[in-house]
Design an enzyme around this catalytic site. Structure first.
Site, mmCIF file in Angstrom:
data_model
loop_
_atom_site.group_PDB
_atom_site.id
_atom_site.type_symbol
_atom_site.label_atom_id
_atom_site.label_comp_id
_atom_site.label_asym_id
_atom_site.label_seq_id
_atom_site.Cartn_x
_atom_site.Cartn_y
_atom_site.Cartn_z
ATOM 1 N N LYS A 143 -3.804 -9.541 47.243
ATOM 2 C CA LYS A 143 -3.193 -9.851 45.949
ATOM 3 C C LYS A 143 -3.984 -9.113 44.873
ATOM 4 O O LYS A 143 -5.171 -9.358 44.678
ATOM 5 C CB LYS A 143 -3.219 -11.350 45.691
ATOM 6 C CG LYS A 143 -2.663 -11.725 44.331
ATOM 7 C CD LYS A 143 -2.539 -13.212 44.151
ATOM 8 C CE LYS A 143 -2.117 -13.545 42.741
ATOM 9 N NZ LYS A 143 -2.010 -14.984 42.528
ATOM 10 N N LYS A 200 0.926 -8.251 47.577
ATOM 11 C CA LYS A 200 1.531 -8.633 46.298
ATOM 12 C C LYS A 200 0.829 -7.906 45.178
ATOM 13 O O LYS A 200 -0.401 -7.910 45.160
ATOM 14 C CB LYS A 200 1.363 -10.146 46.133
ATOM 15 C CG LYS A 200 1.715 -10.688 44.779
ATOM 16 C CD LYS A 200 1.358 -12.149 44.704
ATOM 17 C CE LYS A 200 1.640 -12.625 43.295
ATOM 18 N NZ LYS A 200 1.199 -13.957 43.061
#
Ligand code: PBG
Length: 327
Positions: free
Chosen positions: A194, A247
């Site tokens: 992330k 992500k």
């Protein structure tokens, strides 16, 4: 010459094009994010995410029915709690917004698959994803709190938990806490890679979780790095992750591909709020064909190697698949 002609024949008609597709999409590989606000009844439009609604606890049936009507059977829940404090206590409260929402949804729709986002930033008054020691996030003090939040989600009936906080060691802490209480069958989808991304802007407005000072670069990944993502994934696997995630998605297709090639776990991509908002805005401005751009974007993420996709376009994509436009 002969050889050069050959691939062209495979583009001749729709039937053979569909036969030879290398990437297949299904509504089964789509997950829809749902925002739930403890302080409202009914729904309201999320300004930063045009076309998306925030649901009160009394409107969850509407949220689920709408998914089911589009063939979407899986969701990821985010909460807007009534109370915030420096410790994010409402993240693990038995009557917290997510815990109540999960109970309500699973009571009415036992087959609707509910994944919960596990993080503190929506529940802390300072908006950081962990507890603070002075101005710094205290990684290790945060772990038991995250574990407690995840366990409370499982206790409420969540099918899967998805820690998005990016503290080191949280997957192991959550796995241990779940197993200890008999939730061995609740898988962990780890937000493994992330990035500290500006693409989260519309989400932070929607979830009310922008940090009140500083930023998240101390715990989220540096967009310059790809090999680091592999290290993060390897750690999460060692700690017991069941599904890996990259992500954002669109600016990180190389990372998706690298993770796909390096690991055999199922791989999820999260096409985040900024990606959605950009496509909507460009469409509204008449700059691009929004529907086609949405389809092409989703395809690129699967082609890069994702097995599943979290997207605010889940319902529209499911419809496009049903119509045979993609899939
Ligand atoms: C919570 C969280 C964020 C997102 C998912 N979980 C925001 C952040 O890390 O700042 C972003 C999702 C999106 O932009 O759609 N930590």
């Amino acid at each position: 010459m002969e050889l050069l002609q050959r691939p062209r024949r495979l583009r001749q008609n729709e039937s053979v094009r569909r036969l030879t597709r290398e990437t297949r999409l299904s509504p089964d590989s789509l997950i829809y994010p749902i925002f739930i606000d403890e302080t409202v009844s009914g729904t309201y439009p999320i300004e930063s995410l045009p076309g998306q609604l925030c649901y009160g606890l009394d409107s969850l049936d509407q949220a689920v029915e709408d998914c089911l009507a589009h063939g979407i059977g899986r969701c990821l829940l985010f909460g807007r709690p009534r109370e915030k404090d420096p410790f994010g206590s409402s993240a693990w409260a038995e009557d917290g917004v997510i815990q109540r929402a999960v109970r309500a949804i699973k009571a009415r729709y036992p087959d609707f698959y509910v994944i919960t986002d596990v993080c503190l930033c929506e529940y802390t008054s300072h908006g950081h994803c962990g507890l603070l020691q002075g101005q710094e996030v205290d990684n290790d003090q945060t772990l038991p709190v995250l574990a407690r939040a995840a366990r409370s989600h499982a206790a409420a009936g969540a099918d899967m938990v998805a820690p998005s906080d990016m503290m080191d060691g949280r997957v192991g802490a959550i796995r241990a806490a779940l197993d200890e209480r008999g939730y061995q069958n609740v898988p962990i989808m780890a937000y493994s890679a992330k990035y500290a991304s500006s693409f989260y802007g519309p989400f932070r407005a929607a979830a009310g979780c922008a940090p009140s000072f500083g930023d998240r670069r101390g715990y989220q990944m540096d967009p310059h790095n790809c090999r680091e993502a592999l290290r993060e994934c390897a750690l999460d696997i060692a700690e017991g992750a069941d599904i890996l995630m990259v992500k954002p998605a669109l600016s990180y297709l190389d990372v998706i591909r690298a993770c796909r090639d390096a690991f055999d776990l199922p791989l999820c991509a999260y096409s985040v709020s900024g990606e959605y908002a950009m496509i909507r805005a460009a469409g509204a401005a008449g700059a691009v064909d929004e529907h086609r751009i949405m389809c092409e974007t989703a395809l690129s993420i699967f082609r890069a190697g994702a097995d599943m996709l979290i997207t605010y376009f889940a319902k529209e994509l499911a419809e496009a698949i049903r119509q045979g436009e993609i899939g």
